[in-house]
Enzyme design. Structure first.
Site, PDB file in Angstrom:
ATOM      1  N   SER B 125       0.702  -1.397  -0.206  1.00  6.98           N
ATOM      2  CA  SER B 125       0.083   0.441  -0.180  1.00  6.98           C
ATOM      3  C   SER B 125       0.645   1.217   0.131  1.00  6.98           C
ATOM      4  CB  SER B 125      -1.126   0.338   0.779  1.00  6.98           C
ATOM      5  OG  SER B 125      -1.332   0.777   1.745  1.00  6.98           O
ATOM      6  N   TYR B 153      -1.052  -0.216  10.270  1.00  6.56           N
ATOM      7  CA  TYR B 153      -1.117  -0.700   8.868  1.00  6.56           C
ATOM      8  C   TYR B 153       0.020  -1.129   7.796  1.00  6.56           C
ATOM      9  CZ  TYR B 153      -3.750  -0.856   4.221  1.00  6.56           C
ATOM     10  OH  TYR B 153      -3.911  -1.344   2.803  1.00  6.56           O
ATOM     11  N   LYS B 157       2.936  -3.722   6.389  1.00  6.13           N
ATOM     12  CA  LYS B 157       2.594  -4.435   5.129  1.00  6.13           C
ATOM     13  C   LYS B 157       3.750  -3.518   4.408  1.00  6.13           C
ATOM     14  CE  LYS B 157      -1.833  -3.974   3.816  1.00  6.13           C
ATOM     15  NZ  LYS B 157      -1.927  -5.605   2.347  1.00  6.13           N
TER      16      LYS B 157
END
Lengths: 338, 338
Positions: B125, B153, B157
């Site tokens: 991402s 998050y 990632k």
């Protein structure tokens, strides 16, 4: 205050423990208890100090207990080394990734229960850097060079840096990651690390023993002495969050030095007879590994904390000689200088 | 060939599955079996395809079984989203870090047993990037911008990107990580994601519903359409190792567009009455989160694989309208255009 040093039985960990005990305080607080964990017990001088408590076993087997007590600060140095991790992928995952994760989670659970946030210094490594065909490789690595680790060891160190930054952002820890440069001169015997010769070409001649250098004299690399490395870890511990100015890891200072410079310094300090004990015999395997290493480093963020590398490699050699003279085996370790 | 899509019940995963089934082949090989794992079952049209097998449950509960069968390729899309992970730290660790690690280890064990190396595409991402006070923040993020994630998050990632690179270096997988830009226009209802309004300010007016934009019209961000995102994942899968030229992750292309440009495009495509359904009402919480996001992205490595963003945001809107027209609820989803 109560401190934990993981890997406290190792070379850097034990030296850090001695330095802390001699200071008696850290960040202005009296050191009352120093817990050293390692797979092997620490040296006898540390065990003899009433403030020291040694715990032997893998870090993974000890994190549950660690999560049940209050530590004001942690130096997390325990690690399998790069060569071991390349030979044993599971060992690297377990010792360098899972153990760090378990330690962080134990501390996080304790923080949730006590609302006290421990300070946490992680010993990362220059091994987070490496060349990748997709990117221009600067050779000299700065605090903001894009990491591209070429080993599992460097990969796990980098992952832990980012994990610690996130635990810190969330307030579970007050973490910082210091990237150690190659530490020379290490005492003792050569080991399996590809970097072993960097110490060997100084240590062995000083002991009157021949040493083989497996790479070209033009090979350059950032070096730090043991005392500078320990001083760097303590300074990073004592830095305020404002001084750190952001959560990412920082490079510790290194002296960018060529093998040729190291040997010239050896001759300067110990004479031509000692220097003559080093001969060049290229080892393609080691030369190929070393070609993936940075030729130098900069450490601007550490400099702002007052940390500086030695200006000459001769100073690193003199530190090693002074250590040998203070030790019990100077007749052996400095036999070449007699 | 047998393929696995984790997160195959989700919006991007299901669209990827449909695209793969329509193509019938991937990388020149016939798709015989397509396993979709997710916490919820995939849409009925996918279940109706004889090649599809759906498995419902957490990814962690399924990795053991996955490690006992042969997959030629894996698209690993399963993930908790950024807002969820900020609210629930354990969820992020479990869903985005532990699950990926367990999946990688299951595949590694199978590779060791069969000597077949599965191809592996990880959906990373743009959230790996963020501003950090210690470094100049370019705003527009390139393949080699230093990652500084500002969420759990993004942290997980990024850690997975590096872990996949290391498993690939060791030959356990043939991995690559594609960094997705923000995908618009997402169909359905607004969700709790801070980025939800990027879809909402197009989707709601087209449906004849008022929409509130919580940030300034000058806010800029890289956007990708659903079909371009799926095409990016497939192209990254089919790229050779030589084309990838190195193991690090790569940015997927995005159209760098301001909110003002998005609304101008909406007016161009659907008229002023639809555009007038959007009003600005600043939400400080969301504006503060969005201020930490890149204002744009570049994707030079993806461009070398032939991937390009749309040149106008109107094309992204037209893609969404065409999707709605092909769907069963066009009367509702495009009510504003009537």
């Amino acid at each position: 205050m109560k401190l934990l040093i993981t890997g406290g039985g190792g070379f850097v960990g034990a030296r850090l423990a001695r330095t802390l005990l001699a200071r008696g305080q850290l960040d202005g607080k009296k050191i009352e208890r120093l817990v050293l964990t390692d797979i092997a017990p620490p040296p006898a001088d540390l065990l003899a100090d009433a403030r020291v408590e040694a715990r032997t076993g893998t870090l993974l087997s000890q994190t549950e207990a660690i999560g049940k007590e209050d530590f004001d600060g942690v130096f997390h140095l325990a690690s399998a080394v790069s060569g071991e991790c390349e030979l044993d992928f599971e060992l690297g995952l377990r010792s360098n990734l899972d153990s760090t994760r378990a330690l962080l989670d134990a501390l996080r659970a304790r923080t949730a229960a006590t609302a006290k946030v421990p300070r946490f210094v992680f010993s990362s490594s220059v091994a987070v850097f490496g060349p990748d065909p997709s990117f221009a490789w600067p050779g000299t690595v700065a605090d903001d060079t894009l990491p591209a680790p070429q080993t599992s060891y460097g990969t796990h160190k980098l992952m832990c840096e980012y994990l610690i930054a996130d635990y810190t952002r969330k307030g579970y820890l007050d973490g910082r990651s210091a990237r150690l440069m190659t530490v020379t001169v290490r005492p003792g015997k050569p080991n399996g690390a590809a970097s072993s010769f960097f110490s060997g070409i100084i240590r062995e001649p000083l002991a009157g023993v021949e040493s083989v250098c497996p790479v070209d004299p033009e090979v350059s690399h950032p070096m730090s002495s043991p005392s500078q490395t320990v001083n760097g870890l303590i300074t990073v511990y004592e830095a305020t969050r404002e001084q750190l100015n952001g959560r990412l890891a920082l490079n510790l200072p290194g002296l960018n030095v060529r093998v040729a410079d190291m040997l010239a310094a050896l001759e300067e300090v110990a004479g031509p007879k000692v220097r003559a004990l080093v001969r060049f015999e290229r080892d393609e395997r080691i030369a190929a590994i070393v070609a993936n290493w940075p030729s130098g480093g900069t450490a601007k963020r550490a400099e702002k904390l007052g940390l500086k590398p030695y200006s000459q490699f001769a100073e690193i050699i003199r530190e090693y000689i002074a250590d040998c003279q203070a030790g019990p085996n100077a007749a052996e370790t400095l036999k070449g200088m007699q």
